[in-house]
Design a protein around this motif. Structure first.
Motif, mmCIF file in Angstrom:
data_model
loop_
_atom_site.group_PDB
_atom_site.id
_atom_site.type_symbol
_atom_site.label_atom_id
_atom_site.label_comp_id
_atom_site.label_asym_id
_atom_site.label_seq_id
_atom_site.Cartn_x
_atom_site.Cartn_y
_atom_site.Cartn_z
ATOM 1 N N PRO A 15 0.873 -1.117 -0.101
ATOM 2 C CA PRO A 15 0.123 0.087 -0.147
ATOM 3 C C PRO A 15 0.791 1.267 0.030
ATOM 4 N N GLY A 16 0.700 2.158 -0.842
ATOM 5 C CA GLY A 16 1.102 3.357 -0.915
ATOM 6 C C GLY A 16 2.546 3.390 -1.563
ATOM 7 N N LYS A 17 2.900 2.360 -2.158
ATOM 8 C CA LYS A 17 4.279 1.998 -2.803
ATOM 9 C C LYS A 17 4.357 1.557 -4.034
ATOM 10 N N GLU A 18 5.278 2.061 -4.937
ATOM 11 C CA GLU A 18 5.277 1.283 -6.639
ATOM 12 C C GLU A 18 5.504 -0.223 -6.450
ATOM 13 N N ARG A 19 4.783 -0.664 -7.627
ATOM 14 C CA ARG A 19 5.223 -2.113 -7.855
ATOM 15 C C ARG A 19 6.532 -2.507 -7.992
#
Length: 125
Positions: free
Chosen positions: A40-44
């Protein structure tokens, strides 16, 4: 190619999980398969990749703990995850590129054309 990922779940730190990815409609052929994850809230984020030749590649954060394996002839790619940590918590996606990617391209999500729907992995401390 339609990809379907499964095997996620809720586990405790130190436990293991095995994710599976199955491809439909076409064979993987001489392609590149990979697992990514997104918290959550982070890039892949790239996790592990595998070329049709069998050669594998891992991110530093999972090296030594995760193992990618597969059989491109029957369209399956798995991710064995051992010694799980809370920071491994994320939605995990399998992905396929219809060609043999260069190592420099392996970590880049947009190089992959086909994506599974994602499976949630939650690791409690």
């Amino acid at each position: 190619v339609q990809l379907q990922a499964s095997g996620g779940g809720l586990v405790e730190a130190g436990d293991s999980l095995r994710l599976s990815c199955v491809g439909f409609e076409h064979t993987f052929g001489r392609s590149t398969m990979a697992w990514f994850r997104q918290a959550p809230g982070k890039e892949r984020e790239f996790v592990a990749g595998m070329w049709w030749s069998g050669t594998t590649y891992y991110s530093d954060s999972v090296k030594g703990r995760f193992t990618i394996s597969g059989d491109f002839a029957v369209n399956t790619v798995d991710l064995q995850m051992n010694s799980l940590k809370p920071e491994d918590t994320a939605v995990y996606y399998c992905a396929a590129a219809p060609r043999s990617l260069r190592t420099s391209e392996l970590r880049t999500p947009h190089e992959y054309v086909y994506w599974g729907q994602g499976t949630q992995v939650t690791v409690s401390s």
